[in-house]
Design a protein around this motif. Structure first.
Motif, mmCIF file in Angstrom:
data_model
loop_
_atom_site.group_PDB
_atom_site.id
_atom_site.type_symbol
_atom_site.label_atom_id
_atom_site.label_comp_id
_atom_site.label_asym_id
_atom_site.label_seq_id
_atom_site.Cartn_x
_atom_site.Cartn_y
_atom_site.Cartn_z
ATOM 1 N N LYS A 7 0.831 -1.208 0.000
ATOM 2 C CA LYS A 7 0.000 0.000 0.000
ATOM 3 C C LYS A 7 0.865 1.258 0.000
ATOM 4 C CE LYS A 7 -3.903 -2.238 2.141
ATOM 5 N NZ LYS A 7 -4.829 -2.295 3.254
ATOM 6 N N PHE A 8 2.027 1.201 0.649
ATOM 7 C CA PHE A 8 2.928 2.354 0.638
ATOM 8 C C PHE A 8 3.491 2.581 -0.763
ATOM 9 C CE2 PHE A 8 4.084 1.749 5.379
ATOM 10 C CZ PHE A 8 2.910 2.371 5.752
ATOM 11 N N ARG A 9 3.782 1.500 -1.450
ATOM 12 C CA ARG A 9 4.272 1.605 -2.839
ATOM 13 C C ARG A 9 3.192 2.229 -3.715
ATOM 14 N NH1 ARG A 9 6.209 -3.475 -6.614
ATOM 15 N NH2 ARG A 9 6.634 -2.259 -8.479
ATOM 16 N N ALA A 10 1.953 1.857 -3.502
ATOM 17 C CA ALA A 10 0.844 2.445 -4.255
ATOM 18 C C ALA A 10 0.733 3.939 -3.965
ATOM 19 C CB ALA A 10 -0.462 1.735 -3.917
ATOM 20 N N LYS A 11 0.956 4.325 -2.725
ATOM 21 C CA LYS A 11 0.934 5.755 -2.366
ATOM 22 C C LYS A 11 2.056 6.500 -3.098
ATOM 23 C CE LYS A 11 -2.456 5.994 0.564
ATOM 24 N NZ LYS A 11 -3.644 6.778 0.296
ATOM 25 N N TYR A 12 3.220 5.873 -3.189
ATOM 26 C CA TYR A 12 4.331 6.485 -3.918
ATOM 27 C C TYR A 12 3.968 6.649 -5.388
ATOM 28 C CZ TYR A 12 8.925 7.376 -5.869
ATOM 29 O OH TYR A 12 9.975 7.949 -6.535
ATOM 30 N N ASP A 13 3.362 5.624 -5.967
ATOM 31 C CA ASP A 13 2.986 5.691 -7.371
ATOM 32 C C ASP A 13 1.947 6.785 -7.618
ATOM 33 O OD1 ASP A 13 4.728 3.636 -7.969
ATOM 34 O OD2 ASP A 13 3.181 2.087 -7.962
ATOM 35 N N GLU A 14 1.035 6.985 -6.668
ATOM 36 C CA GLU A 14 0.013 8.027 -6.797
ATOM 37 C C GLU A 14 0.615 9.417 -6.644
ATOM 38 O OE1 GLU A 14 -3.139 7.486 -3.980
ATOM 39 O OE2 GLU A 14 -3.483 5.420 -4.620
ATOM 40 N N ASN A 15 1.460 9.567 -5.608
ATOM 41 C CA ASN A 15 2.034 10.871 -5.305
ATOM 42 C C ASN A 15 3.389 10.672 -4.625
ATOM 43 O OD1 ASN A 15 2.624 13.478 -4.642
ATOM 44 N ND2 ASN A 15 0.915 13.767 -3.243
ATOM 45 N N PRO A 16 4.478 10.708 -5.393
ATOM 46 C CA PRO A 16 5.801 10.462 -4.823
ATOM 47 C C PRO A 16 6.208 11.453 -3.727
ATOM 48 C CG PRO A 16 5.888 10.389 -7.205
ATOM 49 C CD PRO A 16 4.526 10.870 -6.830
ATOM 50 N N LYS A 17 5.588 12.604 -3.680
ATOM 51 C CA LYS A 17 5.959 13.602 -2.686
ATOM 52 C C LYS A 17 5.137 13.508 -1.402
ATOM 53 C CE LYS A 17 7.915 16.725 -5.992
ATOM 54 N NZ LYS A 17 8.116 18.090 -6.405
ATOM 55 N N SER A 18 4.217 12.560 -1.348
ATOM 56 C CA SER A 18 3.428 12.388 -0.126
ATOM 57 C C SER A 18 4.328 11.828 0.973
ATOM 58 C CB SER A 18 2.258 11.432 -0.365
ATOM 59 O OG SER A 18 2.726 10.112 -0.570
ATOM 60 N N LEU A 19 3.912 11.992 2.215
ATOM 61 C CA LEU A 19 4.705 11.517 3.338
ATOM 62 C C LEU A 19 4.922 10.001 3.260
ATOM 63 C CD1 LEU A 19 6.140 12.138 5.981
ATOM 64 C CD2 LEU A 19 3.973 11.815 7.154
ATOM 65 N N LEU A 20 3.864 9.254 3.032
ATOM 66 C CA LEU A 20 4.001 7.800 2.931
ATOM 67 C C LEU A 20 4.819 7.395 1.709
ATOM 68 C CD1 LEU A 20 0.486 6.516 4.014
ATOM 69 C CD2 LEU A 20 2.630 6.377 5.268
ATOM 70 N N GLY A 21 4.654 8.118 0.609
ATOM 71 C CA GLY A 21 5.430 7.831 -0.589
ATOM 72 C C GLY A 21 6.918 8.050 -0.362
ATOM 73 N N ARG A 22 7.259 9.144 0.289
ATOM 74 C CA ARG A 22 8.662 9.427 0.575
ATOM 75 C C ARG A 22 9.231 8.414 1.570
ATOM 76 N NH1 ARG A 22 8.874 15.282 2.497
ATOM 77 N NH2 ARG A 22 6.786 14.747 3.179
ATOM 78 N N PHE A 23 8.413 8.026 2.551
ATOM 79 C CA PHE A 23 8.866 7.016 3.507
ATOM 80 C C PHE A 23 9.145 5.694 2.792
ATOM 81 C CE2 PHE A 23 7.969 3.398 6.252
ATOM 82 C CZ PHE A 23 8.956 3.583 7.208
ATOM 83 N N TRP A 24 8.253 5.302 1.901
ATOM 84 C CA TRP A 24 8.446 4.047 1.175
ATOM 85 C C TRP A 24 9.734 4.097 0.368
ATOM 86 C CZ3 TRP A 24 8.852 2.979 -4.043
ATOM 87 C CH2 TRP A 24 8.930 1.623 -4.362
ATOM 88 N N ARG A 25 9.976 5.201 -0.319
ATOM 89 C CA ARG A 25 11.178 5.323 -1.155
ATOM 90 C C ARG A 25 12.428 5.246 -0.292
ATOM 91 N NH1 ARG A 25 14.984 4.729 -3.297
ATOM 92 N NH2 ARG A 25 15.749 5.466 -5.289
ATOM 93 N N PHE A 26 12.421 5.874 0.874
ATOM 94 C CA PHE A 26 13.539 5.793 1.806
ATOM 95 C C PHE A 26 13.707 4.351 2.296
ATOM 96 C CE2 PHE A 26 14.548 5.677 6.375
ATOM 97 C CZ PHE A 26 15.863 6.062 6.336
ATOM 98 N N HIS A 27 12.609 3.727 2.624
ATOM 99 C CA HIS A 27 12.600 2.389 3.196
ATOM 100 C C HIS A 27 13.209 1.340 2.263
ATOM 101 C CE1 HIS A 27 11.030 -1.123 5.357
ATOM 102 N NE2 HIS A 27 10.541 -1.546 4.206
ATOM 103 N N ILE A 28 12.989 1.435 0.963
ATOM 104 C CA ILE A 28 13.475 0.397 0.047
ATOM 105 C C ILE A 28 14.993 0.394 -0.080
ATOM 106 C CG2 ILE A 28 11.328 0.303 -1.243
ATOM 107 C CD1 ILE A 28 12.781 1.774 -3.543
#
Length: 56
Positions: A7-28
């Motif tokens: 779900k975090f990856r989906a948030k990144y795909d929707e909006n890479p600048k969102s808090l969850l999207g940025r967290f997911w990108r950092f996390h990987i």
């Protein structure tokens, strides 16, 4: 694998600048599950994912 439906990856795909999207990108960068997921992909799919997410 859970990474394919994350779900975090989906948030990144929707909006890479969102808090969850940025967290997911950092996390990987250090997630062992993500690394295992990438290893399970074919070379072609791995290259597509690497390009999409700016991976080495």
């Amino acid at each position: 694998m859970a990474c394919a439906d994350c779900k975090f990856r989906a948030k990144y795909d929707e909006n890479p600048k969102s808090l969850l999207g940025r967290f997911w990108r950092f996390h990987i960068n250090f997630c062992p599950g993500w690394k295992a997921y990438l290893k399970s992909l074919s070379d072609e799919d791995r290259a597509k994912v690497a390009e999409k997410y700016g991976l080495k």
